[in-house]
Design a protein around this motif. Structure first.
Motif, short mmCIF file in Angstrom:
data_model
loop_
_atom_site.label_atom_id
_atom_site.label_comp_id
_atom_site.label_asym_id
_atom_site.label_seq_id
_atom_site.Cartn_x
_atom_site.Cartn_y
_atom_site.Cartn_z
N ILE A 67 -0.17 3.62 1.77
CA ILE A 67 0.83 3.47 2.82
C ILE A 67 0.27 2.56 3.92
CG2 ILE A 67 2.19 4.64 4.60
CD1 ILE A 67 3.12 5.20 1.70
N GLN A 68 -0.96 2.79 4.34
CA GLN A 68 -1.57 1.97 5.39
C GLN A 68 -1.73 0.51 4.95
OE1 GLN A 68 -2.12 2.84 8.51
NE2 GLN A 68 -1.28 4.86 8.05
N ARG A 69 -1.99 0.30 3.67
CA ARG A 69 -2.19 -1.04 3.13
C ARG A 69 -0.91 -1.88 3.27
NH1 ARG A 69 -1.15 -2.62 -2.03
NH2 ARG A 69 -0.99 -0.46 -2.69
N LEU A 70 0.23 -1.26 3.23
CA LEU A 70 1.50 -1.98 3.33
C LEU A 70 1.83 -2.42 4.76
CD1 LEU A 70 3.88 -0.10 0.90
CD2 LEU A 70 2.91 -2.38 0.64
N ARG A 71 1.18 -1.87 5.73
CA ARG A 71 1.49 -2.20 7.12
C ARG A 71 1.11 -3.58 7.49
NH1 ARG A 71 1.02 2.93 10.97
NH2 ARG A 71 2.49 4.17 9.82
#
Length: 71
Positions: A67-71
């Motif tokens: 999820i954090q990687r998509l930010r």
């Protein structure tokens, strides 16, 4: 209509793929995300073949790191 970039999870098949294609036909840019990268890539390829914009990503919605990687 306002064009948007739309993130679709579960885009490799079923409702996720159908929704991705439908929204792309309406002119939105699609981010096809799924735990199965091959399926997400297939969805993105179908969208691109019909003149739409799409990218494919591996995403496990239960993984905070993903999820954090998509930010």
């Amino acid at each position: 209509m306002l064009k948007r970039e739309v993130l679709i999870t579960g885009a490799a098949s079923g409702l996720g793929r159908g929704l991705s294609i439908c929204l792309a036909q309406e002119g939105h840019s699609i981010v096809a995300a799924d735990i199965k990268l091959e399926g997400a890539q297939e969805t993105a390829s179908q969208i691109k073949a019909s003149g739409g914009e799409a990218e494919a990503y591996t995403l496990d919605v239960t993984s905070e790191q993903d999820i954090q990687r998509l930010r």
